[in-house]
Design an enzyme around this catalytic site. Structure first.
Site, PDB file in Angstrom:
ATOM      1  N   THR A 121       4.053  -6.120 -10.198  1.00 62.77           N
ATOM      2  CA  THR A 121       4.070  -7.199  -9.206  1.00 62.77           C
ATOM      3  C   THR A 121       3.976  -8.520  -9.945  1.00 62.77           C
ATOM      4  O   THR A 121       2.961  -8.817 -10.581  1.00 62.77           O
ATOM      5  CB  THR A 121       2.899  -7.043  -8.226  1.00 62.77           C
ATOM      6  OG1 THR A 121       3.030  -5.793  -7.539  1.00 62.77           O
ATOM      7  CG2 THR A 121       2.905  -8.175  -7.208  1.00 62.77           C
ATOM      8  N   LYS A 157       1.150   2.581  -1.148  1.00 60.70           N
ATOM      9  CA  LYS A 157      -0.180   2.477  -0.566  1.00 60.70           C
ATOM     10  C   LYS A 157      -1.109   3.402  -1.337  1.00 60.70           C
ATOM     11  O   LYS A 157      -0.823   4.600  -1.482  1.00 60.70           O
ATOM     12  CB  LYS A 157      -0.168   2.880   0.911  1.00 60.70           C
ATOM     13  CG  LYS A 157       0.714   2.012   1.788  1.00 60.70           C
ATOM     14  CD  LYS A 157       0.589   2.393   3.258  1.00 60.70           C
ATOM     15  CE  LYS A 157       1.089   3.788   3.553  1.00 60.70           C
ATOM     16  NZ  LYS A 157       2.556   3.924   3.412  1.00 60.70           N
ATOM     17  N   ASN A 214       3.066  -7.902   1.150  1.00 56.71           N
ATOM     18  CA  ASN A 214       1.618  -7.733   1.071  1.00 56.71           C
ATOM     19  C   ASN A 214       0.877  -8.842   1.797  1.00 56.71           C
ATOM     20  O   ASN A 214      -0.155  -8.613   2.437  1.00 56.71           O
ATOM     21  CB  ASN A 214       1.168  -7.658  -0.393  1.00 56.71           C
ATOM     22  CG  ASN A 214       1.333  -6.263  -0.963  1.00 56.71           C
ATOM     23  OD1 ASN A 214       1.689  -5.325  -0.248  1.00 56.71           O
ATOM     24  ND2 ASN A 214       1.091  -6.108  -2.248  1.00 56.71           N
ATOM     25  N   ILE A 256      -3.753  -3.411  12.274  1.00 55.58           N
ATOM     26  CA  ILE A 256      -4.474  -4.259  13.228  1.00 55.58           C
ATOM     27  C   ILE A 256      -5.847  -3.661  13.544  1.00 55.58           C
ATOM     28  O   ILE A 256      -6.382  -3.872  14.633  1.00 55.58           O
ATOM     29  CB  ILE A 256      -3.663  -4.511  14.515  1.00 55.58           C
ATOM     30  CG1 ILE A 256      -3.375  -3.217  15.271  1.00 55.58           C
ATOM     31  CG2 ILE A 256      -2.378  -5.258  14.203  1.00 55.58           C
ATOM     32  CD1 ILE A 256      -2.841  -3.447  16.684  1.00 55.58           C
ATOM     33  N   CYS A 266      -4.232  -5.012  -4.648  1.00 57.27           N
ATOM     34  CA  CYS A 266      -3.000  -5.710  -4.259  1.00 57.27           C
ATOM     35  C   CYS A 266      -3.236  -6.918  -3.361  1.00 57.27           C
ATOM     36  O   CYS A 266      -2.927  -8.041  -3.740  1.00 57.27           O
ATOM     37  CB  CYS A 266      -2.051  -4.730  -3.566  1.00 57.27           C
ATOM     38  SG  CYS A 266      -1.457  -3.414  -4.638  1.00 57.27           S
ATOM     39  N   LYS A 327     -10.807   1.676   0.409  1.00 56.79           N
ATOM     40  CA  LYS A 327     -10.151   2.390   1.508  1.00 56.79           C
ATOM     41  C   LYS A 327     -10.271   3.879   1.244  1.00 56.79           C
ATOM     42  O   LYS A 327     -10.630   4.287   0.123  1.00 56.79           O
ATOM     43  CB  LYS A 327      -8.673   1.973   1.631  1.00 56.79           C
ATOM     44  CG  LYS A 327      -7.819   2.341   0.421  1.00 56.79           C
ATOM     45  CD  LYS A 327      -6.362   1.973   0.612  1.00 56.79           C
ATOM     46  CE  LYS A 327      -5.666   2.878   1.587  1.00 56.79           C
ATOM     47  NZ  LYS A 327      -4.195   2.627   1.621  1.00 56.79           N
TER      48      LYS A 327
END
Length: 445
Positions: A121, A157, A214, A256, A266, A327
């Protein structure tokens, strides 16, 4: 095809393993000798579902090799991936020294034309810099060897990276001209069978596409967290609001979910990097600044809820923390909300008993051994004699716990839920004080 991947980090290792899976012959090059030797022994440096058997299978089959010998790597591949890290510099901009160092290394050893692919990236304009470095190095060697630079950003992901790589939504290819397009189609043909997922564009647009994607996702998260704060003030339930707006197909349900902030390798880094790129062109991106500010504030939410319940001085208090990774399905703790929580609790004098299915070793690496941190063998042990339970990560095994057991083990029946895993009314009926994110009455003391 013969492929070389420079950088055996998260992106490089997943990409290499998946390319080997479809039949390409891949050599991975890294300067970290221990990492290379461990990979040869089947020791994978990251936790990612499905990655370990993939690496082991293709290493044993000879389609995937690991080395610190850059020259052999350059000689091997007609395609050369640059997949090294681009850590944030002091001002938040992406540090390109590793990317440019690999570009120079490829140019130093290449004896025939190569297609050099930026997989890292990188800010807009990096391909131009890589092209210039390669051209300069070849000129110094007195060689007129053709080469192509391609921008091919990843969209993986964490926790689902292997599947994302095997079944990509889109394959972005940024080129200066048409010359490398046929080779790129050949490289990615196994992933492009059902329908054409390849989107060709100029290199700068490809570089910006990665950051824009992102930053858009980070924006959705911060927007919902801001709505959660508003829901608390107005006495609304953000979970009902989420369902209401998510049913609109123009919005959808992805990204959301309100919570205690986003983290990882990221979103925080890419938002900051795009802000810095914008400012270098004398433009202040108001939305991106707001996204970052909301996320920083959101990570302070759980500590604030704890203070509101127990007071500012937490000396003598003991808290169970479920979830340390940023996560589920990863051991990555970079920019994780749990780190803000842990450090705030310690600063206030509390002791933490924490459990995470995969991030325990990473927690020890970051914080070492300390008297105010106990890493437990399971989620139940973390509850022993704790004053309250705090949930930071929505691991599957946390979503349907034994509430009677939780209540019996805790000193007080109090749960602070940074991921809105439970229904407030149910917890109330079971005798808990339940503090969640944007759940109306659930957060009132």
């Amino acid at each position: 095809m013969k492929v070389t991947v420079f950088g055996i980090g998260y992106v490089g290792l997943v990409q290499a393993a998946v390319l080997a899976e479809v039949g390409h012959h891949v050599v991975c090059v890294d300067i970290d000798h221990d990492r290379v030797e461990n990979l040869k022994k089947g020791i994978i440096p990251i936790y990612e579902p499905g990655l370990t058997p993939l690496v082991e299978r293709h290493y044993q089959a000879g389609r995937l090799r690991f080395t610190t010998d850059a020259q052999s790597g350059v000689e091997h591949g007609e395609v050369q991936f640059i997949a090294v890290g681009t850590p944030p510099d002091e001002d938040g901009s992406a540090d390109l020294k590793y990317v440019l160092a690999v570009a120079s290394t490829i140019a130093q050893y290449m004896q025939e034309p190569k297609v050099i692919i930026d997989k890292s990236t990188v800010p807009v304009g990096t391909a131009d810099r890589v092209k210039a470095v390669v051209a300069q190095k070849l000129q110094e060697r007195g060689l007129a060897i053709g080469f192509d630079i391609v921008s091919n950003p990843e969209f993986l992901k964490e926790g689902a990276a292997v599947n994302d790589c095997m079944r990509p939504d889109r394959i972005i290819i940024g080129c200066y001209d048409d010359h490398p397009k046929e080779l790129m189609r050949e490289l990615y043909a196994p992933f492009n069978r059902n329908h054409d997922k390849m989107i060709f564009m100029d290199v700068r647009s490809a570089e910006l596409t990665k950051y824009a994607a992102n930053c858009m996702l980070a924006t959705k998260i911060s927007f919902m967290n801001e709505m959660a704060t508003l829901a608390e003030l107005l006495g609304a339930d953000i979970e009902a609001v989420r369902k209401g707006i998510g049913s609109d197909p123009r919005i959808g349900y992805h990204f959301i979910y309100p919570g205690c902030g986003y983290g990882g390798s990221c979103f925080p880094k890419d938002v900051q990097a795009l802000i810095r790129s914008s400012e270098q062109h004398h433009y202040s991106p108001a939305i991106l600044h707001a996204v970052e500010q909301v996320n920083t504030a959101q990570k302070l939410k759980l500590p604030a809820l704890v203070r509101g319940c127990f007071g500012a001085d937490l000396t003598g208090k003991r808290f169970a923390v479920w979830g340390l990774s940023f996560k589920p399905n990863t051991d990555d703790m970079r920019e994780a909300p749990s780190r803000v929580l842990l450090e705030a609790l310690w600063q206030a004098g509390a002791v933490v008993q924490a459990y995470d299915p995969e991030a325990m070793h990473e927690t020890r690496r970051i914080y070492g051994s300390r008297a105010d941190l106990l890493l437990t063998e399971n989620k139940e042990q973390a509850l022993d004699n704790a004053d309250a339970l705090i949930i930071c990560t929505e691991w599957q095994q946390f979503k349907a716990p034994d509430f009677d057991q939780i209540k019996a083990k805790l000193k007080q029946a109090i749960i602070f839920d940074g991921r809105n895993l439970f229904e407030p009314e149910r917890l109330k009926q079971k005798g808990f004080r339940y503090f969640a994110i944007g759940r109306g009455d659930s957060v009132k003391f």
